[in-house]
Each structure stands twice: as C-alpha cells, then as structure tokens.
Design a protein around this motif. Structure first.
Motif, PDB file in Angstrom:
ATOM      1  N   THR A  82      11.873   6.927  13.271  1.00 40.74           N
ATOM      2  CA  THR A  82      12.854   6.029  13.937  1.00 40.74           C
ATOM      3  C   THR A  82      14.386   6.186  13.488  1.00 40.74           C
ATOM      4  N   ALA A  83      15.171   5.846  14.484  1.00 44.47           N
ATOM      5  CA  ALA A  83      16.692   6.201  14.267  1.00 44.47           C
ATOM      6  C   ALA A  83      17.297   5.608  13.205  1.00 44.47           C
ATOM      7  N   ARG A  84      16.858   4.174  12.928  1.00 47.75           N
ATOM      8  CA  ARG A  84      17.375   3.435  12.017  1.00 47.75           C
ATOM      9  C   ARG A  84      16.971   3.996  10.566  1.00 47.75           C
ATOM     10  N   PHE A  85      15.687   4.376  10.597  1.00 48.86           N
ATOM     11  CA  PHE A  85      15.306   4.918   9.071  1.00 48.86           C
ATOM     12  C   PHE A  85      15.748   6.407   8.776  1.00 48.86           C
ATOM     13  N   CYS A  86      15.910   7.094   9.750  1.00 48.78           N
ATOM     14  CA  CYS A  86      16.189   8.603   9.678  1.00 48.78           C
ATOM     15  C   CYS A  86      17.504   9.019   9.756  1.00 48.78           C
ATOM     16  N   ASP A  87      18.734   7.955   9.873  1.00 53.25           N
ATOM     17  CA  ASP A  87      19.981   8.173   9.823  1.00 53.25           C
ATOM     18  C   ASP A  87      20.238   8.695   8.640  1.00 53.25           C
ATOM     19  N   SER A 102      22.778   8.380   6.350  1.00 56.21           N
ATOM     20  CA  SER A 102      23.465   7.388   5.156  1.00 56.21           C
ATOM     21  C   SER A 102      22.261   7.220   4.184  1.00 56.21           C
ATOM     22  N   GLY A 103      21.234   7.140   4.573  1.00 55.78           N
ATOM     23  CA  GLY A 103      19.927   6.807   3.483  1.00 55.78           C
ATOM     24  C   GLY A 103      20.004   5.435   2.907  1.00 55.78           C
ATOM     25  N   GLY A 104      20.945   4.539   3.618  1.00 60.93           N
ATOM     26  CA  GLY A 104      20.803   3.123   3.409  1.00 60.93           C
ATOM     27  C   GLY A 104      19.523   2.413   3.641  1.00 60.93           C
ATOM     28  N   TRP A 105      19.005   2.734   4.937  1.00 63.08           N
ATOM     29  CA  TRP A 105      17.912   1.947   5.194  1.00 63.08           C
ATOM     30  C   TRP A 105      16.891   2.354   4.487  1.00 63.08           C
ATOM     31  N   MET A 106      16.841   3.740   4.028  1.00 61.80           N
ATOM     32  CA  MET A 106      15.687   4.190   3.209  1.00 61.80           C
ATOM     33  C   MET A 106      15.524   3.578   1.807  1.00 61.80           C
ATOM     34  N   LEU A 107      16.678   3.200   1.260  1.00 63.95           N
ATOM     35  CA  LEU A 107      16.442   2.382   0.050  1.00 63.95           C
ATOM     36  C   LEU A 107      16.324   0.931   0.247  1.00 63.95           C
ATOM     37  N   VAL A 108      16.607   0.320   1.475  1.00 69.04           N
ATOM     38  CA  VAL A 108      16.058  -0.910   1.841  1.00 69.04           C
ATOM     39  C   VAL A 108      14.511  -0.887   1.944  1.00 69.04           C
ATOM     40  N   ALA A 109      14.326   0.099   2.480  1.00 68.60           N
ATOM     41  CA  ALA A 109      12.708   0.277   2.663  1.00 68.60           C
ATOM     42  C   ALA A 109      12.016   0.361   1.365  1.00 68.60           C
ATOM     43  N   MET A 110      12.558   1.053   0.348  1.00 72.29           N
ATOM     44  CA  MET A 110      11.827   1.713  -0.827  1.00 72.29           C
ATOM     45  C   MET A 110      12.018   0.205  -1.855  1.00 72.29           C
ATOM     46  N   ALA A 127       9.052 -11.702   3.319  1.00 72.96           N
ATOM     47  CA  ALA A 127      10.370 -10.867   3.792  1.00 72.96           C
ATOM     48  C   ALA A 127      10.501  -9.474   3.559  1.00 72.96           C
ATOM     49  N   GLY A 128      10.208  -9.325   2.002  1.00 69.48           N
ATOM     50  CA  GLY A 128      10.575  -7.804   1.697  1.00 69.48           C
ATOM     51  C   GLY A 128       9.805  -7.051   2.305  1.00 69.48           C
ATOM     52  N   PRO A 129       8.098  -7.157   2.092  1.00 70.18           N
ATOM     53  CA  PRO A 129       7.415  -5.967   3.027  1.00 70.18           C
ATOM     54  C   PRO A 129       7.498  -6.073   4.435  1.00 70.18           C
ATOM     55  N   ALA A 130       7.854  -7.079   5.022  1.00 69.73           N
ATOM     56  CA  ALA A 130       8.179  -7.242   6.603  1.00 69.73           C
ATOM     57  C   ALA A 130       9.289  -6.444   6.834  1.00 69.73           C
ATOM     58  N   LEU A 131      10.377  -6.541   6.034  1.00 71.59           N
ATOM     59  CA  LEU A 131      11.694  -5.742   6.343  1.00 71.59           C
ATOM     60  C   LEU A 131      11.533  -4.308   6.050  1.00 71.59           C
ATOM     61  N   ALA A 132      10.735  -3.903   5.097  1.00 75.27           N
ATOM     62  CA  ALA A 132      10.395  -2.438   4.799  1.00 75.27           C
ATOM     63  C   ALA A 132       9.604  -1.722   6.124  1.00 75.27           C
ATOM     64  N   LEU A 133       8.470  -2.495   6.514  1.00 84.37           N
ATOM     65  CA  LEU A 133       7.827  -1.956   7.430  1.00 84.37           C
ATOM     66  C   LEU A 133       8.533  -1.989   9.068  1.00 84.37           C
ATOM     67  N   PHE A 134       9.096  -3.039   8.971  1.00 82.24           N
ATOM     68  CA  PHE A 134      10.168  -2.853  10.439  1.00 82.24           C
ATOM     69  C   PHE A 134      11.033  -1.898  10.329  1.00 82.24           C
ATOM     70  N   THR A 135      11.620  -1.602   9.252  1.00 82.64           N
ATOM     71  CA  THR A 135      12.658  -0.325   9.065  1.00 82.64           C
ATOM     72  C   THR A 135      12.095   0.868   9.161  1.00 82.64           C
ATOM     73  N   VAL A 136      10.782   1.020   8.619  1.00 85.22           N
ATOM     74  CA  VAL A 136      10.072   2.339   8.778  1.00 85.22           C
ATOM     75  C   VAL A 136       9.420   2.531  10.273  1.00 85.22           C
ATOM     76  N   PHE A 137       8.797   1.441  10.693  1.00 80.22           N
ATOM     77  CA  PHE A 137       8.124   1.626  12.146  1.00 80.22           C
ATOM     78  C   PHE A 137       8.996   0.896  13.348  1.00 80.22           C
ATOM     79  N   GLY A 138       9.854   0.522  12.974  1.00 83.13           N
ATOM     80  CA  GLY A 138      11.184  -0.085  14.322  1.00 83.13           C
ATOM     81  C   GLY A 138      10.270  -1.162  14.927  1.00 83.13           C
TER      82      GLY A 138
END
Length: 129
Positions: A66-71, A73-81, A118-129
């Motif tokens: 996904t474009a959001r996760f693979c940018d 900056s690495g910020g979304w990766m930290l949010v997902a983790m 909300a945490g796991p939902a945000l992580a899964l939404f971040t990865v799978f869009g």
C-alpha cells in the motif's frame, strides 16, 4: 452479695447471627477474572500483530504494497508496529481510572475494549489500506 455477670454471649438461645456477606464481592472477582482474560487476549493479539508487522514491509517492492505503508518516511510503519501497544496502554489506563475514580468497573471495561480495538484496527488499516 453480687453474682458475676453471665458469659457473653449467653450460652442459651439462638446466639448471634452470622456476619453478612460483603455486597459486591463475587462481582469483584468476576470483574478481575474478566479483565485478566481480556488483558491476556490483548497481549496475545499484540504479539501476533507485532510479529506480522515485522514482515509487512516485504511487499513494498511489489504491487501488493500500500502507498501509505510503503512511503519512505517510515512513520506509518511505526504506527502499524507500535499502535496496538499504545492502544493497550491507553485501554489499561482507561479501565483503571474508570474503576478507581468513577467506580464504574463494567462501563470502564467496555470503554477500555473500545479504546484497545482502535489500535489493531489502525494497524491493519495502515497495512492493508
């Protein structure tokens, strides 16, 4: 001539009634067991999500990423983790404050479950869009 006082309580008659059980005591145990089981389940879910997020960036070079996760900056990766862990801490604080301050343990437990979800939902939404 005076007689000594009778033994207290008197040995005749029905005696004293047994002490009353403390109201709410069984519910406190049920609440503690329920909260402990939910905490154990949340820790297990967090462990599985953290392990999965370690390998989530493997698809970033393909069309599946996904474009959001693979940018870059690495910020979304930290949010997902770390998002589920932060949500777990926030949920624990919500339950403790709701139980101690507001004295509404079951309502606080329900609010804590919603805060945690909300945490796991945000992580899964971040990865799978």
């Amino acid at each position: 001539m005076s007689f000594p006082p009778p033994p207290y309580p008197p040995s005749y008659g029905p005696g004293f009634p047994p002490p009353r059980p403390v109201p709410g005591r069984p519910l406190t145990v049920v609440f503690a067991v329920t909260a402990g089981l939910l905490l154990a389940a949340a820790v297990a879910v967090n462990g599985l999500l953290f392990f999965g997020m370690l390998f989530a960036s493997d698809s970033c070079g393909t069309a599946a990423g996904t474009a959001r996760f693979c940018d870059d900056s690495g910020g979304w990766m930290l949010v997902a983790m770390f998002g589920p862990t932060v949500a777990l801490v926030a949920a624990a604080v919500t339950v403790v404050l709701g139980t101690v301050r507001a004295r509404r343990p079951w309502t606080a437990l329900a609010a804590g479950v919603l805060v945690y979800a909300a945490g796991p939902a945000l992580a899964l939404f971040t990865v799978f869009g």
